[in-house]
Design a protein around this motif. Structure first.
Motif, short mmCIF file in Angstrom:
data_model
loop_
_atom_site.label_atom_id
_atom_site.label_comp_id
_atom_site.label_asym_id
_atom_site.label_seq_id
_atom_site.Cartn_x
_atom_site.Cartn_y
_atom_site.Cartn_z
N UNK A 50 0.84 -1.21 0.00
CA UNK A 50 0.00 0.00 0.00
C UNK A 50 0.87 1.26 0.00
N UNK A 53 2.04 1.86 -3.47
CA UNK A 53 1.02 2.49 -4.31
C UNK A 53 0.99 4.00 -4.08
N UNK A 54 1.01 4.39 -2.81
CA UNK A 54 0.97 5.82 -2.48
C UNK A 54 2.18 6.55 -3.06
N UNK A 56 3.85 5.73 -5.58
CA UNK A 56 3.74 5.80 -7.03
C UNK A 56 2.84 6.98 -7.44
N UNK A 57 1.92 7.36 -6.57
CA UNK A 57 1.03 8.49 -6.87
C UNK A 57 1.76 9.81 -6.62
N UNK A 58 2.45 9.90 -5.49
CA UNK A 58 3.09 11.18 -5.13
C UNK A 58 4.27 10.93 -4.20
N UNK A 59 5.28 11.80 -4.31
CA UNK A 59 6.46 11.68 -3.46
C UNK A 59 6.14 11.93 -2.00
N UNK A 61 2.95 11.78 0.01
CA UNK A 61 1.54 11.56 0.31
C UNK A 61 1.21 12.16 1.69
N UNK A 66 -2.77 8.67 3.96
CA UNK A 66 -2.04 7.42 4.19
C UNK A 66 -2.80 6.56 5.19
N UNK A 69 -5.62 4.84 3.66
CA UNK A 69 -5.10 3.77 2.82
C UNK A 69 -4.66 2.56 3.65
N UNK B 16 -2.19 3.24 -11.18
CA UNK B 16 -1.71 4.52 -10.69
C UNK B 16 -1.79 5.58 -11.80
N UNK B 20 -4.09 9.06 -11.94
CA UNK B 20 -3.55 10.40 -12.26
C UNK B 20 -4.42 11.06 -13.33
N UNK B 75 -11.89 1.92 -0.41
CA UNK B 75 -11.17 2.77 0.56
C UNK B 75 -9.75 3.06 0.07
N UNK B 76 -9.13 2.04 -0.54
CA UNK B 76 -7.80 2.24 -1.13
C UNK B 76 -7.88 3.32 -2.22
N UNK B 79 -8.24 6.99 -0.99
CA UNK B 79 -6.99 7.52 -0.45
C UNK B 79 -6.05 7.92 -1.58
N UNK B 80 -5.87 7.01 -2.54
CA UNK B 80 -4.92 7.29 -3.64
C UNK B 80 -5.38 8.46 -4.50
N UNK B 83 -4.77 11.71 -2.75
CA UNK B 83 -3.35 12.08 -2.83
C UNK B 83 -3.03 12.70 -4.20
N UNK B 84 -3.55 12.08 -5.25
CA UNK B 84 -3.28 12.57 -6.61
C UNK B 84 -3.86 13.97 -6.80
N UNK B 86 -4.42 16.17 -4.27
CA UNK B 86 -3.65 17.07 -3.41
C UNK B 86 -2.33 17.46 -4.07
N UNK B 87 -1.74 16.51 -4.79
CA UNK B 87 -0.49 16.80 -5.49
C UNK B 87 -0.68 17.90 -6.53
#
Lengths: 413, 413
Positions: A50, A53-54, A56-59, A61, A66, A69, B16, B20, B75-76, B79-80, B83-84, B86-87
């Motif tokens: 997990x 995965x995070x 991979x989305x952003x440096x 998170x 988190x 997740x 991922x 994005x 839920x995963x 979260x992901x 994050x994407x 927020x980035x």
């Protein structure tokens, strides 16, 4: 009828087959006439996956997300373990952290349990159900999902045991108990039958890895009898209890190590009472756990401060210190990672002043350079280079007579 | 400023990279000046993997625990995706079903939404946040986690849009809109610019697969304008709206199919008014969705009843019927799986009595045997052998003039 809280870690529930074994283990405890509350971690490498995965989305998170997740990991385990129990005719009731009434503060990723509302868990126990609680998680005052951070499942188990006034809390893990040193580093290491909360706390803090320090603290505060035992091998574990007279018997009970240590040195700080307050308050505000602290006055108006942190917090710690440059007007920051800490622990050490000397001698004879020292009543820790850690542990284990088989037979039980 | 609810299915958030892209898509909607609530499914094959884990534990996992397990998938994703977002500098707020106030009944695995408490979602929108809600899930009156069953994420999206009185609900999927038939079966199929709720409902119920019938029902009841569009290709989708005058233009708007059909025939039931009530109440009690029903009286005192169900519910349906043997004293049960249903749909069909005849003729000329027929005001469905389904869809698409390019240009918009 006893009430037992059992905790099974990630390795213990790492596969479908292991979850079946855990269900069998719980079944045995029920057949012995106990009510059971179970706390579980995420399966094996789930958390790592997990996190991957995070990343991979952003440096970077955000921690709140988190937590959303990561808590899915334990939720999967409570569902699967409940199914495995139900298949054995056991009434099992899965609960997430918020369902089990685990209220925390809102420091995402490192939340602390503030209170446990046990009403729902008790209602289920009263109906003869086994309650399977997701470890490591809770809910913030605003209704956000939180995680308790490293070792959080141990803390969940002990906190539940305290809140429910359980008769004992059993921590099932991949080792058979608490050892005089990590057997992977020191093959001569032997299992202890009993250890005091204080000693366990030092060992836990020192990276013995068997129990998380927060859980030991919580057990000590609430007087929860704790036993560490193996999920895989059916043998007596190590009891963690109030201290007996054991400290008279040995100086050193075990050798602990921590391989993820980093150090930051701040040179030339103004020697005023405000300096240390500012420095460590800011680190605390950033939720960085500082471990060892050494200060040295090298002129009347200037001091140097060195401290150690977990290597994961090294970058954040450096950032905090760099942000204080203007405010504290220090001269220089030096920092280093790739370090380890080796420690000797024993309740009897305080009355045996020779321990420190013996430790330093034995490390220096092995050509191991000591970079930092810290002592408490029941432990002495030395920071050294990581690559020398295994040799240091073996050396200390031998030097303090822990290799000798006879020592074990004298354990008070 | 508009309020838009966007739903992204499992394929749209399957990796991922795709998450994005979804974040980009949401960003565009925000830049167009809209408030956005997003509903997401579990990533790609996650649900299948979780089901696989449960089946490895036990042959018959209980549905309540399945819901605890499966809801981790969405839920995963929340979260992901948060994050994407927020980035990209977007304030995103992930919410599970219970956090988003989605209250359901307690029919685990197939729960229905009873009410939505939008307070928390609204508070976040007011603070300029994008709310990312886990689709497919809710919470029961007793505080248990529930899932809405197949197509549940569509339902979550439409129900949220209705509760929030959103300006529109956009269903992003792996196709660019609603087609006159499944393009994988009938390469001549074309995209519709607009379709009525009623027609969409028939198509959805008939396995067109683009939208879940419950979500269409919910949109129709609450007058939520719905648009089905592609997550991957940036082009206009198909609007699902109140019926216009389009029914005068065509008899048949599309050909739908469903490849997972099974049939149960109960022969020689007592011909009393109680028989059908008992039979279908028991099936409903077991939460089996019966689709087509055909009854035939073959003597004064006996009737035969045949009905179709989803092939996944075939075993359960047979069990229910076998359990009624003593009570209903029927003569025999025959059942069959491996069937398909092909249907023609169009709001104008009711005023064109020739449609049924044309459908039967075209199937019979293609040597396709019709096992069961069911009609409504705007559709005609035939159950046939599964292996003949593709041929049947192509044949009907051609026979009803849907292959012709000109037809599309006449769509009212």
């Amino acid at each position: 009828m006893g009430l037992v809280v059992q905790k099974f870690g990630g390795t213990s529930v790492g596969s479908v087959e292991r979850i079946q074994k855990v269900a069998e283990r719980i079944n045995r405890t029920i057949r012995e006439g106990n009510q059971v509350v179970v706390t579980v971690s995420a399966m094996g490498k789930t958390t790592d996956e997990l996190v991957g995965l995070a990343k991979a989305i952003t440096d970077r998170p955000s921690q709140r997300e988190m937590d959303v997740l990561l808590t899915t990991g334990e939720q999967v385990t409570i569902a699967l373990l409940s199914m495995a129990l139900q298949q054995r005719g056991i009434k099992a009731h899965p609960m997430t952290g918020w369902q089990a009434g685990i209220h925390t503060d809102d420091v995402y990723g490192k939340a602390r349990i503030e209170s446990i509302d046990t009403e729902r868990v008790r209602a289920c126990l009263d109906q003869g159900e086994v309650v399977v609680v997701a470890g490591f998680q809770g809910i913030s005052p605003d209704g956000h999902i939180t995680t308790l951070g490293r070792g959080g499942s141990d803390t969940t188990a002990v906190a539940l045991a305290a809140a429910l006034q359980a008769d004992r809390c059993e921590i099932f893990t991949d080792v058979t108990g608490v050892f005089t040193a990590d057997p992977r580093l020191a093959p001569q290491a032997r299992k202890l039958q009993e250890i005091s909360f204080e000693e366990m706390l030092e060992l836990a803090n020192l990276g013995a890895g068997v129990l998380h320090p927060r859980s030991v603290e919580c057990a000590m505060t609430h007087g929860v009898p704790l036993v560490v035992r193996s999920s895989f091998v059916d043998e007596e574990g190590t009891w963690v209890k109030e201290a007996a007279q054991m400290e008279e018997v040995w100086n050193v009970r075990g050798v602990a190590h921590d391989l993820q240590v980093a150090r930051v040195k701040v040179l030339g700080l103004p020697n005023s009472s405000k300096t240390l307050t500012t420095l460590f308050s800011r680190l605390a505000d950033a939720h960085i756990n500082v471990d060892m602290i050494v200060t040295s006055e090298h002129a009347r108006e200037r001091i140097d401060v060195a401290f150690s942190v977990h290597e994961n917090e090294w970058e954040s710690a450096k950032e905090v210190i760099e942000g204080l440059k203007d405010e504290l007007r220090y001269l220089e920051v030096l920092s280093e990672t790739g370090l380890a800490k080796v420690s000797t622990v024993g309740a009897g050490m305080v009355t045996n002043p020779g321990v420190a000397a013996k430790m330093f001698t034995s490390l220096s004879e092995a050509n191991i350079h000591i970079k930092m020292v810290s002592t408490s009543e029941i432990k002495i820790s030395c920071v050294i280079a990581k690559e020398q850690a295994t040799r240091a542990v073996k050396e200390l284990h031998r030097a303090f007579g822990l290799d000798v088989e006879e020592a074990l037979t004298a354990v008070p039980s």
